[in-house]
Write an enzyme that holds these catalytic residues in place. Structure first.
Site, PDB file in Angstrom:
ATOM      1  N   HIS A  66       0.874  -1.173   0.000  1.00 55.54           N
ATOM      2  CA  HIS A  66       0.000   0.000   0.000  1.00 55.54           C
ATOM      3  C   HIS A  66       0.916   1.229   0.000  1.00 55.54           C
ATOM      4  O   HIS A  66       2.028   1.164   0.535  1.00 55.54           O
ATOM      5  CB  HIS A  66      -0.826  -0.064   1.292  1.00 55.54           C
ATOM      6  CG  HIS A  66      -1.946   0.910   1.389  1.00 55.54           C
ATOM      7  ND1 HIS A  66      -1.746   2.236   1.678  1.00 55.54           N
ATOM      8  CD2 HIS A  66      -3.280   0.748   1.262  1.00 55.54           C
ATOM      9  CE1 HIS A  66      -2.927   2.848   1.719  1.00 55.54           C
ATOM     10  NE2 HIS A  66      -3.873   1.970   1.466  1.00 55.54           N
ATOM     11  N   LYS A 109     -10.552  -1.019  10.237  1.00 56.36           N
ATOM     12  CA  LYS A 109     -10.674  -2.205   9.379  1.00 56.36           C
ATOM     13  C   LYS A 109     -11.005  -3.449  10.206  1.00 56.36           C
ATOM     14  O   LYS A 109     -11.250  -4.519   9.675  1.00 56.36           O
ATOM     15  CB  LYS A 109      -9.378  -2.443   8.612  1.00 56.36           C
ATOM     16  CG  LYS A 109      -9.118  -1.378   7.542  1.00 56.36           C
ATOM     17  CD  LYS A 109      -8.002  -1.808   6.642  1.00 56.36           C
ATOM     18  CE  LYS A 109      -7.335  -0.661   5.916  1.00 56.36           C
ATOM     19  NZ  LYS A 109      -8.112  -0.103   4.825  1.00 56.36           N
ATOM     20  N   CYS A 149      -4.738   2.431  -3.719  1.00 53.15           N
ATOM     21  CA  CYS A 149      -3.534   2.959  -3.046  1.00 53.15           C
ATOM     22  C   CYS A 149      -2.358   2.023  -3.237  1.00 53.15           C
ATOM     23  O   CYS A 149      -1.536   1.835  -2.316  1.00 53.15           O
ATOM     24  CB  CYS A 149      -3.769   3.195  -1.548  1.00 53.15           C
ATOM     25  SG  CYS A 149      -5.122   4.293  -1.212  1.00 53.15           S
ATOM     26  N   GLN A 155      -4.451  -5.077   7.063  1.00 48.95           N
ATOM     27  CA  GLN A 155      -5.365  -6.158   6.650  1.00 48.95           C
ATOM     28  C   GLN A 155      -5.118  -7.420   7.490  1.00 48.95           C
ATOM     29  O   GLN A 155      -5.875  -8.388   7.376  1.00 48.95           O
ATOM     30  CB  GLN A 155      -5.170  -6.503   5.163  1.00 48.95           C
ATOM     31  CG  GLN A 155      -5.329  -5.344   4.204  1.00 48.95           C
ATOM     32  CD  GLN A 155      -6.767  -4.827   4.125  1.00 48.95           C
ATOM     33  OE1 GLN A 155      -7.719  -5.514   4.477  1.00 48.95           O
ATOM     34  NE2 GLN A 155      -6.920  -3.595   3.669  1.00 48.95           N
ATOM     35  N   ASP A 203       3.092  -4.211   8.284  1.00 48.64           N
ATOM     36  CA  ASP A 203       1.882  -3.409   8.089  1.00 48.64           C
ATOM     37  C   ASP A 203       0.701  -4.371   8.218  1.00 48.64           C
ATOM     38  O   ASP A 203       0.409  -5.143   7.309  1.00 48.64           O
ATOM     39  CB  ASP A 203       1.937  -2.765   6.696  1.00 48.64           C
ATOM     40  CG  ASP A 203       0.597  -2.168   6.264  1.00 48.64           C
ATOM     41  OD1 ASP A 203      -0.407  -2.331   6.985  1.00 48.64           O
ATOM     42  OD2 ASP A 203       0.560  -1.551   5.183  1.00 48.64           O
TER      43      ASP A 203
HETATM   44  N1  ALA Z   1      -6.404   0.627   2.302  1.00 51.27           N
HETATM   45  C1  ALA Z   1      -7.824   0.661   2.063  1.00 51.27           C
HETATM   46  C2  ALA Z   1      -8.229  -0.202   0.904  1.00 51.27           C
HETATM   47  O1  ALA Z   1      -7.536  -1.118   0.554  1.00 51.27           O
HETATM   48  C3  ALA Z   1      -8.371   2.019   2.012  1.00 51.27           C
HETATM   49  O2  ALA Z   1      -9.269   0.021   0.339  1.00 51.27           O
END
Ligand code: ALA
Length: 416
Positions: A131, A234, A374, A211, A208
């Protein structure tokens, strides 16, 4: 302990009209909503909304400052949330720093970590899947400190190439920073192997986990990483709050990221000294209700079982991938499903721009994400400028996937 009334079977969590959707008030105000954008942000359960509401209605006061009961109560709730999060990640309380989100957490490690540890000629190893928030902060510090960035590439099946990683990570490497799970491909990266490579080379490791936390159980001691970051929003929690886990000795060696109240030990007109960690990295009045809400989100995660959420999301993702393969020859899927995959289906359509598809979906009450997510460098590696992404969550069901398929068919009828 599982939430009472939540039904989990061979086909995942029970769907529309059953206990799971009833936990999320958004589906009361939008009963027909098909929300398939959980990688962007999760919907919030009643239990999280309720503690935030209660905080403002009956507990609101600043923390760490007041000598009156209300402030002491707010401070207790705030610090109890830190303790629950620390316990959940198997960290010490002093190793949990509250941030605005993953992005700020990575910026803290990049800026303060670089100031403490990076010298000209050092190397930073990232991956092509990252990202922007795990690329740009490192580009800024690499330029400032005379370091070079190297990127672990993908193999043909869109998995990280560990053979190349083993060659890229050398005794010149100072930091290795890798996403736990790709927000685009939904692939769980082999972070244990990468952390081992980094340790063997004497490099610091940053994960990171934006997710990661919503999808898999994280134990920072077992992972043996130096830093791990995630965002509340998230993982069923509020926006504007995140966590940076950092190994205590490293946090102590790093300079502060921002100056202000609470992060100091003593201030004179001539200079200042710093508070202990974590306060050293928490300048200013914190996002109190965010922290308390995040504590409730972590309780929610624990009450549900991430293993079951993963099975559920993989099932829906697999169902969609099979239908796309069988019925939509103009669609190319960006990552093959597997056990190392969380059910995210990202694809390109050779005749329909993802924004057009997302607009058609929106007209049908379906939320998906379209664009570069992103991750512009990854789009370049994949040979596309943009993709459509369906990221299922706990509250989705087979009917939601059916409705998405119908919308895709409608888009084909409109555009082909
Ligand atoms: N990082 C977030 C996405 O994957 C905003 O949508």
């Amino acid at each position: 302990m599982l939430i009472q009334g939540l039904v989990f079977s061979e086909s995942g969590f029970a769907g529309r009209g059953y206990a799971v959707k009833a936990l999320f008030p958004i589906f009361k105000s939008h009963p027909e909503l098909v929300y398939l954008d959980s990688n962007a942000t999760s919907q919030k359960p009643e239990s999280v909304i309720e503690v935030i509401d209660r905080y403002y209605r009956s507990e609101n006061a600043n923390v760490h400052r007041g000598v009156y009961q209300l402030s002491e109560d707010a401070t207790r709730s705030f610090e109890e949330a830190r303790q629950r999060i620390a316990k959940y990640m198997n960290a010490e309380n002093s190793e949990i720093i509250f941030t605005r989100g993953t992005t700020e957490a990575i910026n803290i490690v990049a800026q303060s970590g670089a100031a403490a540890f990076i010298r000209p000629g050092d190397e930073i190893v990232l991956t092509v899947c990252e990202h922007h928030s795990n690329i740009v902060p490192w580009q800024i510090v690499a330029e400032r400190h005379g370091a070079t960035i190297k990127y672990i590439p993908l193999t043909g099946n869109r998995r990280l190439d560990l053979e190349v990683a083993a060659k890229l990570i050398t005794d010149k490497t100072r930091f290795v920073s890798v996403g736990h799970i790709s927000n685009v491909l939904g692939v769980i990266h082999p972070i244990r192997e990468i952390i081992k490579l980094a340790k063997a080379a004497g490099a610091f490791t940053m994960i990171d986990g934006a997710q990661g936390i919503p999808h898999v159980r994280v134990d920072v001691k077992e992972l043996d990483c130096d830093f791990y970051a995630f965002s509340g929003h998230k993982a069923f929690g509020p926006t504007g709050i995140g966590v940076l886990y950092g190994r205590k000795a490293l946090l102590q060696a790093m300079p502060p990221y921002q100056g202000g109240g609470d992060m100091i030990e003593k201030v004179t007109l001539q200079g200042s000294t710093w508070n202990e960690v974590p306060s050293k990295f928490e300048a200013g009045t914190p996002h109190i209700e965010g922290v308390i809400g995040l504590g409730a989100a972590i309780d929610f995660l624990q009450s549900i079982s991430l293993e079951k959420i993963l099975i559920h999301d993989q099932k829906l993702g697999n169902m969609l991938v099979n239908r796309l393969r069988e019925e939509f020859p103009l669609v190319s899927i960006m990552a093959e499903p597997g056990d190392d995959w969380v059910g995210t289906v990202t694809f390109a359509h050779s005749k329909i721009h993802p924004h057009d598809l997302a607009a058609v979906c929106d007209g049908e009450g379906i939320a998906i994400r379209a664009g570069h997510h992103c991750a512009q460098p990854l789009m370049e590696v994949l040979g596309v400028t943009a993709t459509a992404r369906v990221s299922p969550g706990l509250y989705n069901d087979e009917e939601d996937i059916e409705r998405f398929i119908k919308a895709l068919r409608k888009a084909e009828n409109l555009f082909l």
